[in-house]
Design an enzyme around this catalytic site. Sequence first.
Site, PDB file in Angstrom:
ATOM      1  N   SER A 148       9.522 160.058 114.449  1.00 19.35           N
ATOM      2  CA  SER A 148      10.682 160.583 113.732  1.00 19.35           C
ATOM      3  C   SER A 148      10.404 160.648 112.234  1.00 19.35           C
ATOM      4  O   SER A 148       9.589 159.895 111.711  1.00 19.35           O
ATOM      5  CB  SER A 148      11.892 159.676 113.945  1.00 19.35           C
ATOM      6  OG  SER A 148      12.157 159.533 115.310  1.00 19.35           O
TER       7      SER A 148
HETATM    8  N1  SAH Z   1      10.585 155.444 117.884  1.00 20.05           N
HETATM    9  C1  SAH Z   1       9.476 156.324 118.076  1.00 20.05           C
HETATM   10  C2  SAH Z   1       9.928 157.722 118.442  1.00 20.05           C
HETATM   11  C3  SAH Z   1       9.301 158.106 119.733  1.00 20.05           C
HETATM   12  S1  SAH Z   1       9.710 159.632 120.477  1.00 20.05           S
HETATM   13  C4  SAH Z   1       8.525 156.303 116.909  1.00 20.05           C
HETATM   14  O1  SAH Z   1       8.817 155.656 115.881  1.00 20.05           O
HETATM   15  O2  SAH Z   1       7.454 156.874 117.041  1.00 20.05           O
HETATM   16  C5  SAH Z   1      10.621 159.080 121.880  1.00 20.05           C
HETATM   17  C6  SAH Z   1       9.898 158.255 122.892  1.00 20.05           C
HETATM   18  O3  SAH Z   1      10.835 157.961 123.924  1.00 20.05           O
HETATM   19  C7  SAH Z   1       8.706 158.911 123.569  1.00 20.05           C
HETATM   20  O4  SAH Z   1       7.568 158.133 123.396  1.00 20.05           O
HETATM   21  C8  SAH Z   1       9.129 159.013 125.035  1.00 20.05           C
HETATM   22  O5  SAH Z   1       8.053 158.837 125.944  1.00 20.05           O
HETATM   23  C9  SAH Z   1      10.116 157.870 125.143  1.00 20.05           C
HETATM   24  N2  SAH Z   1      11.067 157.958 126.256  1.00 20.05           N
HETATM   25  C10 SAH Z   1      11.672 159.066 126.764  1.00 20.05           C
HETATM   26  N3  SAH Z   1      12.483 158.729 127.796  1.00 20.05           N
HETATM   27  C11 SAH Z   1      12.389 157.369 127.938  1.00 20.05           C
HETATM   28  C12 SAH Z   1      12.983 156.414 128.819  1.00 20.05           C
HETATM   29  N4  SAH Z   1      13.836 156.768 129.796  1.00 20.05           N
HETATM   30  N5  SAH Z   1      12.668 155.118 128.672  1.00 20.05           N
HETATM   31  C13 SAH Z   1      11.796 154.713 127.701  1.00 20.05           C
HETATM   32  N6  SAH Z   1      11.198 155.563 126.848  1.00 20.05           N
HETATM   33  C14 SAH Z   1      11.491 156.876 126.948  1.00 20.05           C
END
Ligand code: SAH
Length: 221
Positions: free
Chosen positions: A72
Amino acid sequence: MAAPLTPGRAYGMLSDRTRLRMTDRLRQLGVRDERVLAAMYEVPRHLFVDQALATRAYDDVSLPIGHGQTISQPLTVARMTELLIQGRQPGRVLEIGTGCGYQTAILLKTGAEVYSIERLGAILDLARRNLRAAKLVHARLVHGDGHAGLAEAAPFDGIIMTAAARHVPQALLDQLAEGGRLVMPLGDEEQHLWLIEKTSQGLQKSKLEAVKFVPLLTGRA
Ligand code: SAH
């Protein structure tokens, strides 16, 4: 002719002035919580993105981290962290969507006790490596589907979701402590950040600014 920058020198530059510029910009954009600003200054964001993108790590943009996922933009990370902890101690926090681990690192730096769930095993390994490189190893990282939360560590003072859901998973509301806060994006094409507080009178929900996150998916892989 100027000597080419070695990665070491480039990272040295990235770690001071560039980070200060980023936190100054966040301040101008309205981020007020000094704990959040300090955390954003201290965590070397370039360690959480691909080396080829390291020079853009401090720009206010989201960047790819592989497997179709993104880190993000700094303002979103700062805003969500501020919403989660403002006016109190962070306490025990559950993050859903570990991704590259940057948001996890910021939460740790604010003093939160952090549990973080990621559905993609390869991405979770990446987060583990990044957090180790940043010398932040005290988060509990879990490979699983965040829809179920993490009952064995509940209740949580804060829950932060970094992928967009269509609905608020009931398990997360159940696992929120009284007085606890849930910050998450809701929506599909059009998404908004929501702040949900659990009070003795029930849930208080506030719809906030428009955001853009990857979707929350089901199951783990
Ligand atoms: N907080 C992160 C943003 C990651 S993007 C950062 O600082 O980089 C969102 C993430 O959520 C992805 O890695 C994706 O694989 C994960 N995600 C999507 N659905 C999910 C679920 N049901 N449970 C856990 N993780 C999930």
